[in-house]
Scaffold this motif. Structure first.
Motif, short mmCIF file in Angstrom:
data_model
loop_
_atom_site.label_atom_id
_atom_site.label_comp_id
_atom_site.label_asym_id
_atom_site.label_seq_id
_atom_site.Cartn_x
_atom_site.Cartn_y
_atom_site.Cartn_z
N GLU A 22 0.82 -1.21 0.00
CA GLU A 22 0.00 0.00 0.00
C GLU A 22 0.85 1.27 0.00
O GLU A 22 0.61 2.19 -0.79
N ASP A 23 1.87 1.32 0.88
CA ASP A 23 2.73 2.51 0.95
C ASP A 23 3.94 2.38 0.03
O ASP A 23 4.37 3.38 -0.56
N VAL A 24 4.47 1.19 -0.06
CA VAL A 24 5.68 0.96 -0.87
C VAL A 24 5.54 -0.35 -1.62
O VAL A 24 5.35 -1.40 -0.99
N ALA A 25 5.62 -0.32 -2.94
CA ALA A 25 5.67 -1.55 -3.74
C ALA A 25 7.12 -2.00 -3.81
O ALA A 25 8.03 -1.18 -4.01
N VAL A 26 7.34 -3.29 -3.65
CA VAL A 26 8.69 -3.84 -3.62
C VAL A 26 8.80 -4.97 -4.65
O VAL A 26 7.93 -5.85 -4.71
N ILE A 27 9.89 -4.95 -5.41
CA ILE A 27 10.19 -6.07 -6.32
C ILE A 27 11.68 -6.38 -6.22
O ILE A 27 12.52 -5.49 -6.09
N GLY A 28 12.00 -7.69 -6.24
CA GLY A 28 13.38 -8.14 -6.22
C GLY A 28 13.75 -8.78 -7.54
O GLY A 28 13.18 -8.47 -8.59
N ALA A 29 14.71 -9.68 -7.50
CA ALA A 29 15.11 -10.45 -8.69
C ALA A 29 15.76 -11.74 -8.22
O ALA A 29 16.36 -11.79 -7.15
N ASP A 30 15.64 -12.77 -9.02
CA ASP A 30 16.22 -14.12 -8.84
C ASP A 30 15.17 -15.17 -8.54
O ASP A 30 15.44 -16.36 -8.69
#
Length: 337
Positions: free
Chosen positions: A273-281
């Protein structure tokens, strides 16, 4: 003074194995060297292996190298940077595949040595092939290795080196996928984690550039976020988050994403809601988090394909160096974005 005679057993030879197994020495050689050009029945192979184990016989690598005109040693310099589970799995698969082709894989650490200086240290071991991860090796180093007898030099990195086969890893595409995904999710103030750990620049800088390229010409802004892989560093960044106004982050990879997510949640920020987070691997741990971590799935080349490339180069050292683009990237959308 009474002397005691101690009989020292002779080192077993291939002739001893042949006698015990009831086969010729040539058959022993074919079986223990995994020679595919000669068809040998499975019962015969079992007898040879059982005889070798019973006698404690081990083929002599030096003698085998003399017969072949080259060693079967494939040297893999140990990465000077932290490698994650994804790369570790790839290395394990590669070592297994090379072993099936009758190569001996040795990982070699060159602490304090880089580039062409490191190549001279590798050359002292007279490998038949060298697989070089990352950047640093130049054409001069490739020449040193080839003059020492290396039939194949393969680099795994963002660019080509004259004289070497190349697996081109396009980390730019990883960042581009992440940036485009966050934009389509309605995020416009996007942070990009750039690890502070030395040696990761060859991966993090192209990923940052990929995000910038994906968002060029849009109304989104990109902010570079230096982050060390420590809880303290993540806590400092999270404490600054509300002031920054950022509404999304591409956290370089899943490990940094999980580190930062926990720190953001400790600050009372809601994900997504406040921060969208995406990583990798696409690590398994990311699927076990709550919220589950969105990620860029990274497709490394199969270890078997790279082993076959090495084998082709060893068999035909005069062939033109090959270059293959690897590292496919695709977004897996989950709860965190």
């Amino acid at each position: 003074m009474r002397s005691v005679m101690v009989q020292i057993p002779n080192t077993p030879t291939s002739a001893d194995v042949a006698r015990l197994a009831g086969v010729s020495r040539a058959t022993v050689s074919y079986v223990l060297n995994n020679t595919s050009a000669v068809r040998i029945s499975e019962p015969t192979r079992r007898r040879v292996h059982e005889a070798a184990r019973e006698l404690g016989y081990v083929p002599h690598a030096g003698a085998r190298s003399l017969r072949a005109g080259h060693s079967r040693l494939v040297l893999m310099p140990a990465p000077a940077i932290p490698v994650g589970p994804l790369y570790s799995r790839f290395l394990n698969e590669l070592q297994w595949a090379l072993g099936r082709l009758d190569y001996t894989v040795v990982q070699y650490g060159t602490v304090g040595l880089q580039g062409d200086e490191a190549a001279r240290a590798w050359a002292e071991l007279r490998p038949v092939a060298v697989l070089v991860p990352g950047e640093g090796l130049g054409p001069q180093g490739v020449g040193v290795l080839k003059r020492s007898g290396a039939r194949a030099v393969v680099t795994l990195g963002p660019g080509r080196v004259d004289g070497a086969h190349a697996l081109l890893m396009d980390h730019h595409a990883v960042g581009h996928c992440a940036g485009a995904h966050l934009y389509t999710r309605g995020r416009r103030r996007i942070g990009v984690v750039v690890p502070e750990e030395s040696g990761l620049e060859a991966y993090s800088r192209p990923r940052l550039a990929g995000v910038r390229e994906a968002l060029r010409g849009t109304d989104a802004a990109v902010t570079e976020l230096p982050l060390a892989y420590t809880e303290e560093s993540a806590a400092r960044l999270a404490a600054y988050w509300r002031e920054s106004g950022l509404d999304a982050v591409f956290a370089y990879n899943d490990e940094y994403a999980m580190l930062l997510m926990r720190a953001l949640q400790d600050e009372g920020l809601r994900i997504p809601e406040d921060v969208a987070v995406i990583g990798a691997d696409d690590l398994m741990l990311g699927r076990l988090l709550r919220p589950r971590l969105s990620t860029v799935h990274v497709e490394l080349p199969s270890g078997r394909e790279l082993a076959e490339l090495v084998d082709r180069a060893v068999r035909d050292p005069g062939a033109e160096p090959e270059a293959h683009k690897v590292l496919g990237a695709s977004v897996i959308h989950r709860d965190s974005s």
